[in-house]
Write a protein that holds these residues in place. Sequence first.
Motif, short mmCIF file in Angstrom:
data_model
loop_
_atom_site.label_atom_id
_atom_site.label_comp_id
_atom_site.label_asym_id
_atom_site.label_seq_id
_atom_site.Cartn_x
_atom_site.Cartn_y
_atom_site.Cartn_z
N GLU A 153 30.30 26.02 7.29
CA GLU A 153 29.16 26.89 7.56
C GLU A 153 29.64 28.33 7.65
O GLU A 153 30.55 28.65 8.40
N PHE A 154 29.00 29.20 6.88
CA PHE A 154 29.35 30.60 6.88
C PHE A 154 28.60 31.33 7.99
O PHE A 154 27.48 30.95 8.34
N LYS A 155 29.21 32.40 8.50
CA LYS A 155 28.54 33.25 9.47
C LYS A 155 27.95 34.45 8.74
O LYS A 155 28.55 34.99 7.83
N ASP A 156 26.77 34.86 9.16
CA ASP A 156 26.07 35.96 8.53
C ASP A 156 26.76 37.28 8.88
O ASP A 156 26.92 37.60 10.06
N PRO A 157 27.19 38.08 7.88
CA PRO A 157 27.85 39.36 8.15
C PRO A 157 26.97 40.33 8.93
O PRO A 157 27.47 41.15 9.70
N THR A 158 25.66 40.26 8.76
CA THR A 158 24.76 41.15 9.50
C THR A 158 24.80 40.83 11.00
O THR A 158 24.81 41.74 11.83
N THR A 159 24.86 39.56 11.33
CA THR A 159 24.96 39.16 12.73
C THR A 159 26.27 39.64 13.33
O THR A 159 26.29 40.16 14.45
N ILE A 160 27.34 39.48 12.59
CA ILE A 160 28.65 39.94 13.06
C ILE A 160 28.64 41.46 13.26
O ILE A 160 29.20 41.97 14.23
N LEU A 161 27.99 42.20 12.36
CA LEU A 161 27.91 43.65 12.50
C LEU A 161 27.14 44.04 13.75
O LEU A 161 27.56 44.93 14.49
N LEU A 162 26.04 43.37 14.01
CA LEU A 162 25.26 43.68 15.22
C LEU A 162 26.06 43.39 16.49
O LEU A 162 26.05 44.17 17.44
N VAL A 163 26.75 42.27 16.50
CA VAL A 163 27.60 41.95 17.64
C VAL A 163 28.70 42.98 17.78
O VAL A 163 29.03 43.42 18.89
N SER A 164 29.26 43.43 16.65
CA SER A 164 30.31 44.43 16.68
C SER A 164 29.81 45.76 17.22
O SER A 164 30.51 46.45 17.95
N LEU A 165 28.58 46.12 16.86
CA LEU A 165 28.02 47.38 17.34
C LEU A 165 27.82 47.37 18.86
O LEU A 165 28.09 48.36 19.54
N PHE A 166 27.33 46.26 19.39
CA PHE A 166 26.99 46.21 20.80
C PHE A 166 28.10 45.67 21.71
O PHE A 166 28.22 46.10 22.85
N LEU A 167 28.90 44.76 21.21
CA LEU A 167 29.94 44.14 22.05
C LEU A 167 31.33 44.24 21.43
O LEU A 167 32.24 43.52 21.86
N GLY A 168 31.50 45.11 20.45
CA GLY A 168 32.78 45.22 19.75
C GLY A 168 33.92 45.69 20.63
O GLY A 168 35.07 45.31 20.42
N SER A 169 33.64 46.52 21.60
CA SER A 169 34.71 47.01 22.48
C SER A 169 35.32 45.89 23.32
O SER A 169 36.44 46.00 23.78
N PHE A 170 34.56 44.82 23.51
CA PHE A 170 35.06 43.68 24.27
C PHE A 170 35.70 42.61 23.39
O PHE A 170 36.13 41.58 23.88
#
Length: 101
Positions: free
Chosen positions: A44-61
Amino acid sequence: MTQEKIDMYVMTDQKYLPAEKIIFIKQKLQEIDEEKFSLVSTVEFKDPTTILLVSLFLGSFGVDRFMMGDTAMGILKLVTMGLCGILTIVDWFSVQKTHVI
């Protein structure tokens, strides 16, 4: 491996596969046997858009790196707050180019 199975696989996961590599992927899928194809088709692939949103909001963690399976970089980002934000910003641009499984 039948051509229609390969075409169905590529059609369903097309948005996760790089367009310039689809011909190469089809050739490689024709070379594998039925057992390996069933193993590949369960990934199962992960959606790159979801990863980008997580990176924007929680990327520092480091949450984005943990989601991509890169535990060591996730821990590094967690401990250093994304290398004081530098690695977090780099990830915003690089996460869209990676195809995450």
